[in-house]
Scaffold this motif. Structure first.
Motif, short mmCIF file in Angstrom:
data_model
loop_
_atom_site.label_atom_id
_atom_site.label_comp_id
_atom_site.label_asym_id
_atom_site.label_seq_id
_atom_site.Cartn_x
_atom_site.Cartn_y
_atom_site.Cartn_z
N VAL A 139 0.85 -1.18 0.00
CA VAL A 139 0.00 0.00 0.00
C VAL A 139 0.89 1.24 0.00
CG1 VAL A 139 -0.15 0.16 2.52
CG2 VAL A 139 -2.01 1.09 1.11
N ALA A 140 0.39 2.31 -0.58
CA ALA A 140 1.06 3.62 -0.56
C ALA A 140 0.16 4.59 0.19
CB ALA A 140 1.31 4.11 -1.98
N LEU A 141 0.71 5.24 1.22
CA LEU A 141 -0.04 6.17 2.05
C LEU A 141 0.59 7.56 1.95
CD1 LEU A 141 -0.43 3.89 5.21
CD2 LEU A 141 -2.11 4.25 3.39
N SER A 142 -0.24 8.57 1.82
CA SER A 142 0.26 9.94 1.64
C SER A 142 0.06 10.76 2.91
CB SER A 142 -0.47 10.61 0.48
OG SER A 142 -1.85 10.72 0.76
N TYR A 143 0.96 11.76 3.09
CA TYR A 143 0.89 12.65 4.25
C TYR A 143 1.20 14.07 3.79
CZ TYR A 143 0.90 8.41 7.09
OH TYR A 143 0.59 7.20 7.65
N SER A 144 0.73 15.04 4.57
CA SER A 144 0.89 16.44 4.21
C SER A 144 2.08 17.05 4.96
CB SER A 144 -0.39 17.22 4.54
OG SER A 144 -0.61 17.24 5.94
N ALA A 145 2.29 18.33 4.73
CA ALA A 145 3.45 19.02 5.32
C ALA A 145 3.34 19.16 6.83
CB ALA A 145 3.60 20.39 4.68
N LYS A 146 2.14 19.14 7.39
CA LYS A 146 1.97 19.27 8.83
C LYS A 146 2.17 17.96 9.58
CE LYS A 146 -1.19 23.24 8.65
NZ LYS A 146 -2.51 23.77 9.06
N ASP A 147 2.12 16.87 8.86
CA ASP A 147 2.26 15.55 9.51
C ASP A 147 3.72 15.27 9.82
OD1 ASP A 147 -0.49 14.99 9.27
OD2 ASP A 147 -0.21 14.33 7.20
N PRO A 148 4.02 14.70 10.99
CA PRO A 148 5.41 14.32 11.29
C PRO A 148 5.87 13.19 10.37
CG PRO A 148 3.90 13.52 12.99
CD PRO A 148 3.09 14.39 12.09
N CYS A 153 14.46 11.38 11.78
CA CYS A 153 15.71 11.69 12.48
C CYS A 153 16.47 10.40 12.79
CB CYS A 153 15.42 12.47 13.76
SG CYS A 153 14.95 14.18 13.49
N ASN A 154 16.55 9.54 11.80
CA ASN A 154 17.24 8.27 11.97
C ASN A 154 18.74 8.46 12.04
OD1 ASN A 154 17.87 5.45 11.88
ND2 ASN A 154 18.19 5.66 9.68
N LEU A 155 19.35 7.91 13.08
CA LEU A 155 20.81 7.91 13.21
C LEU A 155 21.36 6.52 13.45
CD1 LEU A 155 21.28 11.03 15.53
CD2 LEU A 155 21.63 10.90 13.06
N GLU A 156 20.48 5.52 13.55
CA GLU A 156 20.90 4.18 13.94
C GLU A 156 20.85 3.18 12.79
OE1 GLU A 156 19.69 0.76 17.27
OE2 GLU A 156 18.67 2.70 17.22
N PHE A 157 19.87 3.29 11.93
CA PHE A 157 19.65 2.29 10.89
C PHE A 157 20.15 2.80 9.53
CE2 PHE A 157 16.21 1.98 14.09
CZ PHE A 157 16.61 0.78 14.68
N ALA A 158 20.06 1.94 8.49
CA ALA A 158 20.74 2.20 7.22
C ALA A 158 20.09 3.31 6.40
CB ALA A 158 20.80 0.90 6.41
N LEU A 159 18.75 3.35 6.37
CA LEU A 159 18.06 4.32 5.52
C LEU A 159 18.22 5.73 6.08
CD1 LEU A 159 14.75 2.33 4.87
CD2 LEU A 159 16.62 2.70 3.25
N PRO A 180 13.62 7.86 15.66
CA PRO A 180 12.79 9.02 16.01
C PRO A 180 12.28 9.73 14.75
CG PRO A 180 14.86 9.02 17.23
CD PRO A 180 14.98 7.97 16.19
N ALA A 181 11.14 10.37 14.89
CA ALA A 181 10.52 11.10 13.78
C ALA A 181 11.00 12.55 13.76
CB ALA A 181 9.00 11.04 13.90
N ASN A 182 10.66 13.22 12.68
CA ASN A 182 10.98 14.63 12.54
C ASN A 182 9.70 15.39 12.17
OD1 ASN A 182 12.40 16.98 12.48
ND2 ASN A 182 13.63 16.50 10.67
N LEU A 183 9.74 16.68 12.34
CA LEU A 183 8.59 17.50 11.94
C LEU A 183 8.46 17.51 10.42
CD1 LEU A 183 9.06 20.57 14.33
CD2 LEU A 183 7.61 18.56 14.67
N GLY A 184 7.24 17.68 9.94
CA GLY A 184 7.01 17.76 8.51
C GLY A 184 7.47 19.09 7.93
N HIS A 185 7.56 19.12 6.61
CA HIS A 185 7.99 20.34 5.94
C HIS A 185 7.41 20.35 4.53
CE1 HIS A 185 11.02 18.06 3.60
NE2 HIS A 185 11.14 17.35 4.72
N ASP A 186 7.39 21.55 3.93
CA ASP A 186 6.83 21.69 2.59
C ASP A 186 7.76 21.11 1.54
OD1 ASP A 186 4.48 23.05 3.41
OD2 ASP A 186 5.65 24.91 3.66
N ARG A 187 7.21 20.90 0.36
CA ARG A 187 8.03 20.43 -0.75
C ARG A 187 9.10 21.46 -1.11
NH1 ARG A 187 4.64 17.36 -5.48
NH2 ARG A 187 3.14 16.22 -4.19
#
Length: 584
Positions: A139-148, A153-159, A180-187
């Motif tokens: 499945v492909a799920l979309s999110y907007s700029a306000k969504d985290p 903020c990945n510092l441990e895994f490969a991606l 950990p997640a990061n805040l969303g941002h615009d394109r």
């Protein structure tokens, strides 16, 4: 116009084939008929997806797939594409050439596609290294700029941006980790820095809700997993179907422990929330059965060991006898209690101090428990201490009642993640049972026989097929054996077969208690002291010449006589010759 040339006929033919379902469409799955189960992997063209629509299809080793998503909305800023299979690995990548930082391999894998300005089409590439065909759901799920952004903020895994949940398990605990997640941002804009600030304008304001979802018990089918995992992929469905276990702050470690349930399917997911903007996003769900499908050892379809089945079947037979006749057959009950007491502590000791295999530990525990039961009976026979015996009997019942108390949501309170607090509270509940019944010891003994004896049947049933009620005591055993189990949440499913087994346990306990109370009415509370009775009989034999046992020689003389007779069997006959008769 020819059949092979350009024209309306080839277009009409292609349309007819699509309508007949030769290529699976959105929402098709393993159980939707032949058209949804087969696919011509040699067909030309990408595999098209639609936002929010789950798609089931078969993936073959020689035929890597291209997944295509069109018509992305302009207000969508990132897409999470995720794929799931039951136990066969899948590789999903952003490019045809697999690179570590743009691809992932596993049974539950997802990628984040951060959209650029004027980007309305996304492409991913799927393949499997397994020789057999793999049924997957994607499945492909979309999110907007306000969504985290999960894993931003990945510092441990490969991606670079990793929305995946990494799952590990052993016999005792299942551990999930996530970035950990990061805040969303615009394109077209840079993502906010992860660790420069810790205020409300940074990712440190985010919160993480950890959810758990149980698959139907004793069901290991692929179709059930792929259908139920859809309930744990979208935020709204996770909140409806899942059970929220914990809420983590950004300052907490993104690692959560759970109790392992071998043979029981469990799905985990995390929802990251932005309390300021009141938005949220879901990570890629991960599932486990705490066992293997493609190995001979600890295989999910044959978890019950022969040694475990034999042990608990014999234990259940003895337990049912105790449930209905324990108070009448007092010495048998004492053996049962001594076996539980010594066996439980001995198993903990050898598990923590040695590296023996499970079967070896079970055999040694059986021997130690048997010796403990015999010693307990001998102590009663020699000293006849009713209070000491009933203290042990009451502690066994108290142990079971205390285990039931921590089997409830009470056991998941944070205060009981501390070992000292847990064991002090557990011990107080266990000790309080014999103290409460100190004035009615016979009732305490009958209650212990009925409740503990009938629970042995629950353990026997669990050795043949899964039931959550066995974890009433297994959780305590895990807590005593494993150093990390104090961090684990001990939730278990409670489904139809658990209610049936609970009803059987309750009926057996009530029947055994009622039968013993009615049968023992008017009888002495406990049997007399065996050693005193033996001494009285011996003294009576010495002083009473009319007692037939008076004329029985002492045991030492009887043994000496038997040995003499045995020696005579091996002696040769005297030589034959003239014998002089006795003269009178």
């Amino acid at each position: 116009m020819g059949l092979l040339g350009p024209g309306p006929l080839p277009l009409a033919l292609a349309l007819a084939l699509a309508l007949l379902g030769l290529r699976p469409g959105p929402g098709s799955g393993p159980g939707l008929g032949v058209a949804g189960e087969t696919r011509d992997n040699s067909s030309v063209g990408p595999f098209e997806f639609y936002l929010g629509k789950f798609r089931h299809f078969m993936l073959n080793k020689p035929f890597p797939e291209e997944a295509l998503l069109r018509h992305v909305k302009s207000n969508d800023t990132f897409i999470i594409f995720q794929v799931h299979s039951q136990y066969k690995n899948i590789t999903v990548s952003l490019h045809k050439n697999l690179h570590l930082d743009v691809s992932g391999t596993g049974v539950d894998k997802g990628l984040v596609s951060v959209l650029k300005p004027e980007e309305y089409v996304c492409t991913w590439y799927l393949e499997t290294s397994d020789a057999e065909n793999v049924w997957i759901v994607a499945v492909a799920l979309s999110y907007s700029a306000k969504d985290p952004i999960p894993g931003g903020c990945n510092l441990e895994f490969a991606l670079d941006v990793d929305p995946n949940i990494y799952l590990e398990y052993n016999l005792y605990e299942t551990v999930i980790k996530f970035a950990p997640a990061n805040l969303g941002h615009d394109r077209g804009t840079d993502p906010p820095p992860c660790d420069l600030e810790t205020g409300l304008d940074s990712r440190w304001r985010l919160q993480y809700d950890v959810y758990q979802y149980f698959l139907p018990e004793n069901n290991l089918t692929e179709e059930v997993l792929l259908r139920h995992i859809q309930k744990m992929s979208v935020v709204s469905q996770i909140e409806t179907s899942g059970f929220k276990v914990a809420t983590l702050k950004s300052s907490d470690k993104t690692i959560v422990y759970f109790s392992s349930l071998p043979g029981q399917g469990v799905i985990y997911n995390v929802i990251v929330r932005d309390p300021v903007l009141n938005t949220s996003a879901a990570y890629v769900p991960a599932h486990t059965y705490a066992c293997h499908f493609n190995t001979t050892v600890d295989n999910c379809s044959s978890l019950g060991r022969i040694s475990t089945k034999v042990f608990f079947t014999i234990f259940a037979i003895l337990g049912l006898f105790i449930c209905f006749f324990g108070h009448r057959f007092w010495k048998t009950e004492l053996f049962f209690i001594g076996f539980i007491f010594v066996g439980f502590f001995f198993y903990i000791l050898i598990t923590r101090l040695t590296f023996l295999q499970y079967d070896d530990r079970l055999i040694l525990t059986t021997v130690a428990g048997g010796v403990g039961g015999i010693l307990f009976v001998m102590v009663w026979w020699r000293f006849g201490l009713i209070l000491i015996c009933m203290l042990c009997v009451g502690l066994v019942l108290g142990f079971l009642i205390s285990s039931v108390a921590f089997f409830t949501p009470l056991g998941n309170l944070k205060v009981f993640h501390d070992d000292a607090m847990f064991w002090v509270t557990f011990s107080c509940i266990a000790v309080s049972i014999p103290v409460v019944f100190i004035g009615c010891l016979r009732i305490l003994n009958i209650l212990t026989c009925g409740i503990t004896g009938s629970y042995s049947l629950v353990l026997a049933i669990d050795s043949y097929f899964y039931t959550s009620l066995s974890y009433i005591t297994l959780n305590v055993l895990k807590r005593a054996v494993s150093a990390n189990f104090n961090k684990a949440y001990t939730n278990v499913p409670f489904q139809t077969n658990d209610f049936v087994i609970l009803a059987i346990w309750g009926m057996l306990a009530v029947s055994g208690i009622t039968l013993q109370i009615r049968r023992e009415r008017g009888q002495p509370f406990f049997p007399p002291h065996p050693y005193k009775m033996w001494k009285q009989k011996r003294e009576r034999r010495v002083t009473n010449i009319l007692d037939p046992s008076y004329h029985v020689r002492p045991l030492r003389e009887r043994l000496y006589s038997k040995l003499t007779q045995l020696k005579q069997l091996f002696q040769g006959e005297e030589a034959s010759g003239e014998r002089t008769p006795l003269l009178l």
